[in-house]
Write a protein that holds these residues in place. Structure first.
Motif, PDB file in Angstrom:
ATOM      1  N   GLY A 195       0.797  -1.229   0.000  1.00  0.00           N
ATOM      2  CA  GLY A 195       0.000   0.000   0.000  1.00  0.00           C
ATOM      3  C   GLY A 195       0.821   1.267   0.000  1.00  0.00           C
ATOM      4  N   ARG A 196       2.134   1.168  -0.220  1.00  0.00           N
ATOM      5  CA  ARG A 196       2.975   2.358  -0.086  1.00  0.00           C
ATOM      6  C   ARG A 196       3.675   2.738  -1.384  1.00  0.00           C
ATOM      7  NH1 ARG A 196       6.888   0.865   3.951  1.00  0.00           N
ATOM      8  NH2 ARG A 196       7.702   2.956   3.599  1.00  0.00           N
ATOM      9  N   THR A 197       3.239   2.141  -2.498  1.00  0.00           N
ATOM     10  CA  THR A 197       3.914   2.391  -3.777  1.00  0.00           C
ATOM     11  C   THR A 197       3.977   3.891  -4.083  1.00  0.00           C
ATOM     12  OG1 THR A 197       3.149   0.262  -4.590  1.00  0.00           O
ATOM     13  CG2 THR A 197       3.957   1.807  -6.237  1.00  0.00           C
ATOM     14  N   THR A 198       2.826   4.557  -4.036  1.00  0.00           N
ATOM     15  CA  THR A 198       2.834   5.960  -4.452  1.00  0.00           C
ATOM     16  C   THR A 198       3.569   6.844  -3.449  1.00  0.00           C
ATOM     17  OG1 THR A 198       0.661   6.305  -3.478  1.00  0.00           O
ATOM     18  CG2 THR A 198       0.733   5.802  -5.821  1.00  0.00           C
ATOM     19  N   SER A 199       3.604   6.464  -2.176  1.00  0.00           N
ATOM     20  CA  SER A 199       4.319   7.301  -1.206  1.00  0.00           C
ATOM     21  C   SER A 199       5.829   7.241  -1.430  1.00  0.00           C
ATOM     22  CB  SER A 199       3.961   6.894   0.233  1.00  0.00           C
ATOM     23  OG  SER A 199       4.456   5.609   0.494  1.00  0.00           O
ATOM     24  N   ARG A 200       6.272   6.280  -2.222  1.00  0.00           N
ATOM     25  CA  ARG A 200       7.711   6.196  -2.542  1.00  0.00           C
ATOM     26  C   ARG A 200       8.069   7.004  -3.795  1.00  0.00           C
ATOM     27  NH1 ARG A 200       7.206   0.662  -0.131  1.00  0.00           N
ATOM     28  NH2 ARG A 200       6.236  -0.036  -2.047  1.00  0.00           N
ATOM     29  N   LEU A 201       7.080   7.730  -4.343  1.00  0.00           N
ATOM     30  CA  LEU A 201       7.315   8.488  -5.573  1.00  0.00           C
ATOM     31  C   LEU A 201       8.561   9.385  -5.522  1.00  0.00           C
ATOM     32  CD1 LEU A 201       6.480   9.498  -8.413  1.00  0.00           C
ATOM     33  CD2 LEU A 201       4.887  11.081  -7.311  1.00  0.00           C
ATOM     34  N   PRO A 202       8.770  10.172  -4.462  1.00  0.00           N
ATOM     35  CA  PRO A 202       9.950  11.052  -4.475  1.00  0.00           C
ATOM     36  C   PRO A 202      11.261  10.288  -4.646  1.00  0.00           C
ATOM     37  CG  PRO A 202       8.441  11.715  -2.734  1.00  0.00           C
ATOM     38  CD  PRO A 202       7.934  10.411  -3.272  1.00  0.00           C
ATOM     39  N   ARG A 203      11.318   9.076  -4.104  1.00  0.00           N
ATOM     40  CA  ARG A 203      12.549   8.270  -4.260  1.00  0.00           C
ATOM     41  C   ARG A 203      12.768   7.911  -5.722  1.00  0.00           C
ATOM     42  NH1 ARG A 203      11.672   3.992   0.508  1.00  0.00           N
ATOM     43  NH2 ARG A 203      12.805   2.670  -0.959  1.00  0.00           N
ATOM     44  N   ALA A 204      11.680   7.604  -6.422  1.00  0.00           N
ATOM     45  CA  ALA A 204      11.810   7.264  -7.847  1.00  0.00           C
ATOM     46  C   ALA A 204      12.176   8.496  -8.657  1.00  0.00           C
ATOM     47  CB  ALA A 204      10.498   6.661  -8.356  1.00  0.00           C
ATOM     48  N   LEU A 205      11.623   9.638  -8.270  1.00  0.00           N
ATOM     49  CA  LEU A 205      11.910  10.873  -9.000  1.00  0.00           C
ATOM     50  C   LEU A 205      13.357  11.314  -8.807  1.00  0.00           C
ATOM     51  CD1 LEU A 205       8.630  12.883  -8.264  1.00  0.00           C
ATOM     52  CD2 LEU A 205       9.235  11.654 -10.355  1.00  0.00           C
ATOM     53  N   ALA A 206      13.985  10.797  -7.777  1.00  0.00           N
ATOM     54  CA  ALA A 206      15.391  11.147  -7.530  1.00  0.00           C
ATOM     55  C   ALA A 206      16.332  10.406  -8.483  1.00  0.00           C
ATOM     56  CB  ALA A 206      15.763  10.836  -6.080  1.00  0.00           C
ATOM     57  N   VAL A 207      15.806   9.438  -9.233  1.00  0.00           N
ATOM     58  CA  VAL A 207      16.668   8.712 -10.180  1.00  0.00           C
ATOM     59  C   VAL A 207      16.811   9.565 -11.443  1.00  0.00           C
ATOM     60  CG1 VAL A 207      16.890   6.626 -11.589  1.00  0.00           C
ATOM     61  CG2 VAL A 207      15.904   6.480  -9.282  1.00  0.00           C
ATOM     62  N   PRO A 208      18.005  10.045 -11.751  1.00  0.00           N
ATOM     63  CA  PRO A 208      18.171  10.935 -12.905  1.00  0.00           C
ATOM     64  C   PRO A 208      17.764  10.236 -14.206  1.00  0.00           C
ATOM     65  CG  PRO A 208      20.151  10.929 -11.529  1.00  0.00           C
ATOM     66  CD  PRO A 208      19.279   9.813 -11.042  1.00  0.00           C
ATOM     67  N   GLY A 209      16.969  10.938 -15.007  1.00  0.00           N
ATOM     68  CA  GLY A 209      16.604  10.408 -16.320  1.00  0.00           C
ATOM     69  C   GLY A 209      15.357   9.553 -16.347  1.00  0.00           C
ATOM     70  N   ALA A 210      14.755   9.317 -15.179  1.00  0.00           N
ATOM     71  CA  ALA A 210      13.571   8.454 -15.154  1.00  0.00           C
ATOM     72  C   ALA A 210      12.310   9.289 -15.321  1.00  0.00           C
ATOM     73  CB  ALA A 210      13.505   7.682 -13.837  1.00  0.00           C
ATOM     74  N   ALA A 211      11.451   8.917 -16.274  1.00  0.00           N
ATOM     75  CA  ALA A 211      10.152   9.577 -16.447  1.00  0.00           C
ATOM     76  C   ALA A 211       9.095   8.676 -15.812  1.00  0.00           C
ATOM     77  CB  ALA A 211       9.859   9.785 -17.930  1.00  0.00           C
ATOM     78  N   VAL A 212       8.568   9.122 -14.671  1.00  0.00           N
ATOM     79  CA  VAL A 212       7.651   8.285 -13.892  1.00  0.00           C
ATOM     80  C   VAL A 212       6.204   8.646 -14.228  1.00  0.00           C
ATOM     81  CG1 VAL A 212       6.928   7.613 -11.566  1.00  0.00           C
ATOM     82  CG2 VAL A 212       9.336   8.179 -12.017  1.00  0.00           C
ATOM     83  N   HIS A 213       5.388   7.624 -14.456  1.00  0.00           N
ATOM     84  CA  HIS A 213       3.958   7.821 -14.711  1.00  0.00           C
ATOM     85  C   HIS A 213       3.183   6.987 -13.701  1.00  0.00           C
ATOM     86  CE1 HIS A 213       4.474   9.499 -18.914  1.00  0.00           C
ATOM     87  NE2 HIS A 213       5.663   8.954 -18.699  1.00  0.00           N
ATOM     88  N   LEU A 214       2.320   7.621 -12.934  1.00  0.00           N
ATOM     89  CA  LEU A 214       1.443   6.883 -12.018  1.00  0.00           C
ATOM     90  C   LEU A 214       0.006   7.041 -12.498  1.00  0.00           C
ATOM     91  CD1 LEU A 214       2.916   7.776  -8.507  1.00  0.00           C
ATOM     92  CD2 LEU A 214       3.169   5.629  -9.766  1.00  0.00           C
ATOM     93  N   TYR A 215      -0.789   5.985 -12.342  1.00  0.00           N
ATOM     94  CA  TYR A 215      -2.138   5.980 -12.908  1.00  0.00           C
ATOM     95  C   TYR A 215      -3.228   6.322 -11.889  1.00  0.00           C
ATOM     96  CZ  TYR A 215       0.492   3.142 -16.324  1.00  0.00           C
ATOM     97  OH  TYR A 215       1.412   2.657 -17.210  1.00  0.00           O
ATOM     98  N   GLY A 216      -2.855   6.453 -10.618  1.00  0.00           N
ATOM     99  CA  GLY A 216      -3.880   6.779  -9.617  1.00  0.00           C
ATOM    100  C   GLY A 216      -4.781   5.603  -9.279  1.00  0.00           C
ATOM    101  N   LYS A 217      -4.264   4.383  -9.434  1.00  0.00           N
ATOM    102  CA  LYS A 217      -5.084   3.195  -9.176  1.00  0.00           C
ATOM    103  C   LYS A 217      -4.827   2.660  -7.768  1.00  0.00           C
ATOM    104  CE  LYS A 217      -4.799   0.161 -12.614  1.00  0.00           C
ATOM    105  NZ  LYS A 217      -4.194  -0.499 -13.796  1.00  0.00           N
TER     106      LYS A 217
END
Ligand SMILES: Nc1ncnc2c1ncn2[C@@H]1O[C@H](COP(=O)(O)OP(=O)(O)O)[C@@H](O)[C@H]1O
Ligand SMILES: [Mg+2]
Length: 387
Positions: free
Chosen positions: A330-352
Motif C-alpha cells: 500500500g505504499r507504492t505511491t508514497s515512494r514516488l519522491p525516491r523514484a523521482l530522484a533517479v536521474p533520467g527516469a520519467a515516472v507515470h502513475l495511474y492513480g489506481k
C-alpha cells in the motif's frame, strides 16, 4: 436606455477541434485524455467507477459497465467518434451503435479479433498468417488430443475476458489441464512455443489505410504480464522487416483504425508467429511518449479522427520502459519522491488503488542504447516497488 451587453456575454465558447467518446477509463484512457487536451479534443469516458484512472485525471464521464448500451449511446450522441480503452464491450453492443449511425473506431470486426482469441486464431490462420497450432477445447480429452500433436506442455487459454496473463495457463499434463478447465468457460489450447523473444508491432492507421509504424519493441513477460520493454528491438534486419510486414498486413486485414499492437512470438528457430492483437493504445507503446516524435496516444486520436498521422520515429537512440506493479504494502505511491530522484527516469502513475501485482504505473527512460535506458527505468521502478 439601451445597455450594451457585457463583453463576456458576447464571447462564444470556442468549438472543440473534435469530440471523442471512449469506452473505459483506465490508464490508456487517462493517457489518451492527456493527448486530447493537447489537441483541444473533448473526450468523455464510460467509467466503471468515479475512481477510475481517467476520471481522476479530470475526464468528463458517465458511469456504467462496458456493456451499458444506453450509457454508450448517450456518450456516442455527443461525440464525433466512439473509441475503446479495452476490448470488453460486447460485439453486439458495438454493432448496435454502428447500426444507429454512430462512428465506432476501431469497428466491431477488428475488435472481435482482439477480444476472442479462438476467433482470432481461426480467422488469421484462414487468411494465411502464421499462428501456433491450436484447437478449440471443451474438455481434458481435447487438450490431450492437441498434446498428442504438439507434445506437452500445452497453453490453455480463455477465449475472452483475459488480460495480463489472466486466462493463460501453461499445463504440463492432463491433471493440470483438468484443474484449469474446472473453472468453466470457453477455452482453446495451443502448442507451447519455444520463445526466443517477443516483439510488438505498434502502429496507427487512418480509415483510408494510411499507416504509421513505430519501431519494433521487444517485450519481456513474467507470468504472462508485461514487465519491461526495450526500444528499438535489436533483431536481425530481415526478421525485423518480416515482423513489420506481418504487423502491417494483419492490421490491414483486420481493418484497424487508430492504434493497434500486434504481439509476435519470435521462436528460438528464428520464425515468427502471431501472439495476439490489441486494437487500442497498448502497454508496449507507453515509451512512445518520451521516445518518439508522436506518442501512441496522439496518433490514436489522429487515426480515429481521420487526421494526418504524426511521425512515429524515434527522437532518441533508444528507450526502455518498466511497469510498476503493486508491491502489496500500500505504499507504492508514497515512494514516488525516491523514484523521482533517479536521474533520467520519467515516472507515470495511474492513480489506481494498490493490489499486489496490479499495474499502477510505468517508468520510461531514454539513452544511448536500450540496455543503458533499461538500467535507469529499472532503478526508478524498484524504488517505487520498495525493492
Ligand atoms: N502458445 C504460447 N506459447 C508460449 N507462450 C505463450 C503462448 N501464448 C501465450 N504465451 C505467453 O503468455 C503471454 C500472455 O499471452 P496472451 O495471449 O498475450 O494473453 P494476454 O491477453 O493475457 O496478454 C504471452 O505474451 C507469452 O509470453
Ligand atoms: Mg498479450
Amino acid at each position: 436606455m439601451i445597455t450594451a451587453a457585457t463583453p463576456s456575454a458576447q464571447v462564444q465558447a470556442a468549438p472543440y477541434a473534435a469530440r471523442v467518446g471512449m469506452a473505459g477509463a483506465g490508464q490508456l484512457a487517462r493517457m489518451t485524455f492527456q493527448a486530447a487536451a493537447d489537441l483541444d479534443v473533448r473526450m468523455q469516458v464510460l467509467a466503471g467507477t468515479a475512481d477510475d484512472a481517467a476520471v481522476r485525471a479530470g475526464a468528463p464521464y458517465r458511469l456504467g459497465p462496458p456493456d451499458d448500451l444506453a450509457a454508450l449511446r448517450t456518450i456516442a450522441r455527443s461525440a464525433d467518434v466512439l473509441t475503446l480503452d479495452h476490448e470488453h464491450v460486447p460485439i453486439q453492443v458495438l454493432e448496435r451503435l454502428v447500426a444507429d449511425g454512430h462512428v465506432v473506431r476501431p469497428g466491431p470486426r477488428a475488435v472481435r479479433l482482439a477480444a476472442d482469441k479462438l476467433h482470432a486464431r481461426r480467422d488469421l490462420q484462414a487468411a494465411g498468417f502464421p499462428v501456433p497450432r491450436f484447437a478449440e477445447v471443451h474438455d481434458v480429452a481435447g487438450v490431450a488430443a492437441l498434446a498428442e500433436r504438439t507434445g506437452w506442455p500445452v497453453v490453455v487459454k480463455a477465449r475472452g475476458g483475459g488480460y495480463d496473463g489472466r486466462g493463460v495457463h501453461v499445463v504440463r499434463d492432463v491433471h493440470e489441464a483438468a484443474a484449469v478447465l474446472a473453472a468453466g468457460g470457453a477455452w482453446l489450447a495451443e502448442e507451447h512455443v519455444d520463445l526466443g523473444s517477443e516483439v510488438s508491432v505498434l502502429l496507427a492507421r487512418r480509415p483510408g489505410g494510411e499507416t504509421a509504424v513505430y519501431p519494433l519493441a521487444e517485450t519481456t513477460q513474467v507470468d504472462g504480464i508485461c514487465r519491461e520493454l526495450t526500444l528499438p528491438a535489436l533483431l536481425d534486419p530481415q526478421l525485423e522487416l518480416d515482423a513489420r510486414e506481418l504487423g502491417i498486413a494483419i492490421a490491414e486485414h483486420a481493418g484497424v483504425c487508430g492504434v493497434a499492437a500486434i504481439e509476435l512470438f519470435v521462436t528460438t528457430g528464428g520464425g515468427l508467429l502471431v501472439g495476439e492483437l490489441a486494437v487500442r493504445p497498448h502497454n508496449s507503446g507507453h515509451a512512445t511518449i518520451e521516445a518518439c516524435r508522436t506518442s501512441q496516444f496522439h496518433n490514436h486520436l489522429r487515426g480515429i479522427l481521420d487526421w494526418p498521422l504524426g511521425d512515429p520515429g524515434l527522437r532518441v537512440p533508444a528507450a526502455a520502459m518498466v511497469n510498476v506493479l503493486g508491491a502489496g504494502d500500500g505504499r507504492t505511491t508514497s515512494r514516488l519522491p525516491r523514484a523521482l530522484a533517479v536521474p533520467g527516469a520519467a515516472v507515470h502513475l495511474y492513480g489506481k488503488a494498490e493490489r499486489a501485482g496490479r499495474k499502477l504505473g510505468h517508468v520510461t527512460a531514454t539513452g544511448p542504447d536500450p540496455q543503458a535506458a533499461l538500467q535507469i527505468a529499472r532503478a526508478a521502478a524498484s524504488e517505487l516497488q520498495g525493492a
